[in-house]
Structure formats: C-alpha cells, structure tokens
Design a protein around this motif. Structure first.
Motif, PDB file in Angstrom:
ATOM      1  N   UNK A  95      18.354 -51.774 -33.774  1.00 59.70           N
ATOM      2  CA  UNK A  95      18.661 -53.178 -33.486  1.00 59.70           C
ATOM      3  C   UNK A  95      18.607 -54.046 -34.739  1.00 59.70           C
ATOM      4  N   UNK A  96      17.629 -53.809 -35.596  1.00 60.61           N
ATOM      5  CA  UNK A  96      17.520 -54.569 -36.840  1.00 60.61           C
ATOM      6  C   UNK A  96      18.734 -54.310 -37.733  1.00 60.61           C
ATOM      7  N   UNK A  97      19.139 -53.068 -37.853  1.00 59.60           N
ATOM      8  CA  UNK A  97      20.299 -52.731 -38.686  1.00 59.60           C
ATOM      9  C   UNK A  97      21.586 -53.320 -38.106  1.00 59.60           C
ATOM     10  N   UNK A  98      21.710 -53.298 -36.791  1.00 58.69           N
ATOM     11  CA  UNK A  98      22.901 -53.902 -36.170  1.00 58.69           C
ATOM     12  C   UNK A  98      22.915 -55.408 -36.389  1.00 58.69           C
ATOM     13  N   UNK A  99      21.755 -56.063 -36.270  1.00 55.21           N
ATOM     14  CA  UNK A  99      21.678 -57.504 -36.503  1.00 55.21           C
ATOM     15  C   UNK A  99      22.050 -57.842 -37.947  1.00 55.21           C
ATOM     16  N   UNK A 100      21.595 -57.013 -38.881  1.00 55.61           N
ATOM     17  CA  UNK A 100      21.920 -57.250 -40.283  1.00 55.61           C
ATOM     18  C   UNK A 100      23.420 -57.100 -40.518  1.00 55.61           C
ATOM     19  N   UNK A 101      24.041 -56.131 -39.850  1.00 56.85           N
ATOM     20  CA  UNK A 101      25.495 -55.972 -39.964  1.00 56.85           C
ATOM     21  C   UNK A 101      26.225 -57.186 -39.404  1.00 56.85           C
ATOM     22  N   UNK A 102      25.708 -57.760 -38.326  1.00 62.13           N
ATOM     23  CA  UNK A 102      26.291 -58.983 -37.769  1.00 62.13           C
ATOM     24  C   UNK A 102      26.185 -60.124 -38.774  1.00 62.13           C
ATOM     25  N   UNK A 132      24.041 -63.185 -48.668  1.00 64.03           N
ATOM     26  CA  UNK A 132      23.737 -62.610 -47.362  1.00 64.03           C
ATOM     27  C   UNK A 132      22.221 -62.627 -47.149  1.00 64.03           C
ATOM     28  N   UNK A 133      21.756 -63.269 -46.054  1.00 63.21           N
ATOM     29  CA  UNK A 133      20.314 -63.318 -45.805  1.00 63.21           C
ATOM     30  C   UNK A 133      19.790 -62.012 -45.212  1.00 63.21           C
ATOM     31  N   UNK A 134      18.496 -61.817 -45.338  1.00 62.45           N
ATOM     32  CA  UNK A 134      17.821 -60.681 -44.714  1.00 62.45           C
ATOM     33  C   UNK A 134      17.279 -61.160 -43.367  1.00 62.45           C
ATOM     34  N   UNK A 135      17.839 -60.683 -42.295  1.00 60.83           N
ATOM     35  CA  UNK A 135      17.453 -60.930 -40.905  1.00 60.83           C
ATOM     36  C   UNK A 135      17.630 -62.365 -40.414  1.00 60.83           C
ATOM     37  N   UNK A 136      17.252 -63.378 -41.177  1.00 66.50           N
ATOM     38  CA  UNK A 136      17.376 -64.756 -40.712  1.00 66.50           C
ATOM     39  C   UNK A 136      17.871 -65.646 -41.851  1.00 66.50           C
ATOM     40  N   UNK A 137      18.903 -66.467 -41.618  1.00 75.53           N
ATOM     41  CA  UNK A 137      19.325 -67.416 -42.642  1.00 75.53           C
ATOM     42  C   UNK A 137      18.181 -68.351 -43.014  1.00 75.53           C
ATOM     43  N   UNK A 138      18.018 -68.578 -44.288  1.00 70.09           N
ATOM     44  CA  UNK A 138      16.934 -69.433 -44.767  1.00 70.09           C
ATOM     45  C   UNK A 138      15.736 -68.643 -45.228  1.00 70.09           C
ATOM     46  N   UNK A 139      15.761 -67.335 -45.002  1.00 64.26           N
ATOM     47  CA  UNK A 139      14.659 -66.498 -45.487  1.00 64.26           C
ATOM     48  C   UNK A 139      15.088 -65.839 -46.795  1.00 64.26           C
ATOM     49  N   UNK A 140      14.675 -64.657 -47.022  1.00 67.75           N
ATOM     50  CA  UNK A 140      15.019 -63.918 -48.245  1.00 67.75           C
ATOM     51  C   UNK A 140      16.494 -63.531 -48.208  1.00 67.75           C
ATOM     52  N   UNK A 141      17.151 -63.563 -49.368  1.00 71.85           N
ATOM     53  CA  UNK A 141      18.554 -63.163 -49.466  1.00 71.85           C
ATOM     54  C   UNK A 141      18.670 -61.805 -50.132  1.00 71.85           C
ATOM     55  N   UNK A 142      19.634 -61.013 -49.658  1.00 71.77           N
ATOM     56  CA  UNK A 142      19.976 -59.775 -50.348  1.00 71.77           C
ATOM     57  C   UNK A 142      20.618 -60.136 -51.682  1.00 71.77           C
ATOM     58  N   UNK A 143      20.597 -59.244 -52.644  1.00 75.11           N
ATOM     59  CA  UNK A 143      21.321 -59.512 -53.890  1.00 75.11           C
ATOM     60  C   UNK A 143      22.813 -59.218 -53.723  1.00 75.11           C
ATOM     61  N   UNK A 144      23.326 -59.487 -52.532  1.00 77.81           N
ATOM     62  CA  UNK A 144      24.735 -59.254 -52.212  1.00 77.81           C
ATOM     63  C   UNK A 144      25.377 -60.600 -51.934  1.00 77.81           C
ATOM     64  N   UNK A 145      26.522 -60.831 -52.531  1.00 73.83           N
ATOM     65  CA  UNK A 145      27.262 -62.065 -52.315  1.00 73.83           C
ATOM     66  C   UNK A 145      28.618 -61.726 -51.715  1.00 73.83           C
ATOM     67  N   UNK A 146      28.991 -62.446 -50.663  1.00 77.93           N
ATOM     68  CA  UNK A 146      30.316 -62.255 -50.077  1.00 77.93           C
ATOM     69  C   UNK A 146      31.211 -63.391 -50.540  1.00 77.93           C
ATOM     70  N   UNK A 147      32.493 -63.104 -50.641  1.00 76.16           N
ATOM     71  CA  UNK A 147      33.449 -64.071 -51.168  1.00 76.16           C
ATOM     72  C   UNK A 147      34.525 -64.370 -50.129  1.00 76.16           C
TER      73      UNK A 147
END
Length: 109
Positions: A9-16, A83-98
């Motif tokens: 579920x966590x991995x699916x949420x992150x993909x969302x 891209x945030x980790x699990x919740x926007x406003x928390x920790x961000x992945x070092x991944x940027x989408x364009x």
C-alpha cells in the motif's frame, strides 16, 4: 502477511504521488503558457511564473520552479516539481518531475 500488505500500500501510494506530480507539473506549465501569451514579452516571465504557481497548494509550491517561459512565435514553459515522500510538505525525494507546455504567441498590434 500484514507487513507485506502495508508495504504494498505504501509503494502504491508513492506511485500515485509521482503520477500526481507529473499531472500538476503539466497543468502548471499549461496555465503559465496560457497567461504568458497574452502579455508583452517584457512582462511574460513574471506573469507566466505567477500563473503557473497560482493553483498549486503550499506544499507543492515550495519545491516548484518555473525554469523558462519565453519564445518568439511559440511560447513555451517548463515547470519542475519535487516528488514528496508519502505526504506533500514532508521530506522530498531527490527526484524532480518536469512539465512542458507550448502554444502559439498571440499577435499584438
């Protein structure tokens, strides 16, 4: 079995969240270009940037950048979101989408 279900579920949420970030970046680029075509070239970047960031919530806006909004004949805009980790406003992945958008410049007389 419960840890496997929770991890799935966590991995699916992150993909969302990754998909949603792509959607937000594309929409922000569209909004920026739409606003940028209707103003003179000297005012374009500021208007484009504010229009692109206007509809983003505070958590998404923190990591958002408008890298360009210019062009002659065709106006293009590039928006980047982290891209945030699990919740926007928390920790961000070092991944940027364009997100990228472009449209024909309006003729001004």
């Amino acid at each position: 079995m419960t840890p496997v279900i929770i991890l799935t579920l966590v991995l699916m949420w992150q993909a969302v969240l990754v998909g949603y970030a792509f959607t937000l970046a594309g929409n922000a680029a569209d909004e920026g270009v739409r606003a940028g075509t209707a103003v003179p070239r000297s005012e374009r970047f500021g208007v484009c940037q504010s229009a692109a960031l206007k509809d983003l919530s505070g958590a998404w806006r923190e990591g958002a950048t408008v890298e360009q909004c210019d062009g002659t004949g065709t106006v293009t805009a590039d928006v980047s979101l982290r891209v945030p980790v699990l919740f926007p406003g928390s920790i961000d992945f070092p991944v940027t989408v364009h997100g990228h958008a472009g449209t024909v410049e309006e003729v001004k007389h």
